[in-house]
Design a protein around this motif. Sequence first.
Motif, PDB file in Angstrom:
ATOM      1  N   GLU A   1       0.824  -1.208   0.000  1.00  0.00           N
ATOM      2  CA  GLU A   1       0.000   0.000   0.000  1.00  0.00           C
ATOM      3  C   GLU A   1       0.861   1.262   0.000  1.00  0.00           C
ATOM      4  O   GLU A   1       0.567   2.233  -0.697  1.00  0.00           O
ATOM      5  N   LYS A   2       1.917   1.239   0.782  1.00  0.00           N
ATOM      6  CA  LYS A   2       2.828   2.389   0.858  1.00  0.00           C
ATOM      7  C   LYS A   2       3.498   2.633  -0.504  1.00  0.00           C
ATOM      8  O   LYS A   2       3.567   3.764  -0.981  1.00  0.00           O
ATOM      9  N   ALA A   3       3.967   1.563  -1.131  1.00  0.00           N
ATOM     10  CA  ALA A   3       4.619   1.689  -2.439  1.00  0.00           C
ATOM     11  C   ALA A   3       3.617   2.120  -3.508  1.00  0.00           C
ATOM     12  O   ALA A   3       3.933   2.952  -4.370  1.00  0.00           O
ATOM     13  N   TYR A   4       2.397   1.584  -3.433  1.00  0.00           N
ATOM     14  CA  TYR A   4       1.364   1.938  -4.404  1.00  0.00           C
ATOM     15  C   TYR A   4       1.017   3.417  -4.320  1.00  0.00           C
ATOM     16  O   TYR A   4       0.971   4.114  -5.330  1.00  0.00           O
ATOM     17  N   SER A   5       0.801   3.906  -3.103  1.00  0.00           N
ATOM     18  CA  SER A   5       0.459   5.327  -2.962  1.00  0.00           C
ATOM     19  C   SER A   5       1.632   6.209  -3.389  1.00  0.00           C
ATOM     20  O   SER A   5       1.438   7.272  -3.973  1.00  0.00           O
TER      21      SER A   5
ATOM     22  N   ALA B   1       2.499   1.682 -10.411  1.00  0.00           N
ATOM     23  CA  ALA B   1       1.273   1.469  -9.635  1.00  0.00           C
ATOM     24  C   ALA B   1       0.510   0.260 -10.171  1.00  0.00           C
ATOM     25  O   ALA B   1       0.021  -0.567  -9.395  1.00  0.00           O
ATOM     26  N   ALA B   2       0.442   0.136 -11.484  1.00  0.00           N
ATOM     27  CA  ALA B   2      -0.251  -1.009 -12.091  1.00  0.00           C
ATOM     28  C   ALA B   2       0.467  -2.315 -11.773  1.00  0.00           C
ATOM     29  O   ALA B   2      -0.178  -3.335 -11.506  1.00  0.00           O
TER      30      ALA B   2
ATOM     31  N   GLU C   1      -9.208   2.645  -8.673  1.00  0.00           N
ATOM     32  CA  GLU C   1      -7.745   2.632  -8.600  1.00  0.00           C
ATOM     33  C   GLU C   1      -7.139   2.062  -9.883  1.00  0.00           C
ATOM     34  O   GLU C   1      -6.118   2.531 -10.365  1.00  0.00           O
ATOM     35  N   ALA C   2      -7.774   1.035 -10.425  1.00  0.00           N
ATOM     36  CA  ALA C   2      -7.279   0.429 -11.669  1.00  0.00           C
ATOM     37  C   ALA C   2      -7.326   1.438 -12.814  1.00  0.00           C
ATOM     38  O   ALA C   2      -6.382   1.539 -13.608  1.00  0.00           O
TER      39      ALA C   2
ATOM     40  N   GLY D   1      -4.112   3.639 -14.908  1.00  0.00           N
ATOM     41  CA  GLY D   1      -3.944   3.786 -16.351  1.00  0.00           C
ATOM     42  C   GLY D   1      -3.494   2.527 -17.061  1.00  0.00           C
ATOM     43  O   GLY D   1      -3.011   2.585 -18.189  1.00  0.00           O
ATOM     44  N   ASP D   2      -3.653   1.368 -16.436  1.00  0.00           N
ATOM     45  CA  ASP D   2      -3.243   0.108 -17.055  1.00  0.00           C
ATOM     46  C   ASP D   2      -4.428  -0.487 -17.804  1.00  0.00           C
ATOM     47  O   ASP D   2      -5.342  -1.058 -17.206  1.00  0.00           O
TER      48      ASP D   2
END
Length: 130
Positions: free
Chosen positions: A70-74, A85-86, A102-103, A107-108
Amino acid sequence: MYLDAISREKLRKLCKFGRLFEADRLLQEKGTARFRKTHKWTPLFVAVDRGFHSLVEVLLRYEHEPWDLEKAYSGALRRRRNDLAAMILKSLGWTREIDPVEAICAGDVELVKSMILEGTNFTKAPIIRN
């Protein structure tokens, strides 16, 4: 199983300087990328921050704690690194657990297509988890 503090710090430094093969070797030796919760930057977050696509890919092959992902995604979204992020969203394995909003934000196109094929309802409000 968790990484010990010395290995975690070594991995974080390898990620900081983009040392892909050394990081991969360390992870193969230890067999995990998990470690206890910390307020410091995690190796995955460092790789995302530096934009090391291949290094993020290698790190995601190993088990992580949900808070680390979650930390890396944000962090990836804040840095407008939709590709990273994708990758993080896909690493969760279950596209049913991914918030459709979120998907789309990531932008994936492939991820969104797979969610459509699985029957994800894009008209429902996302489930908020505590």
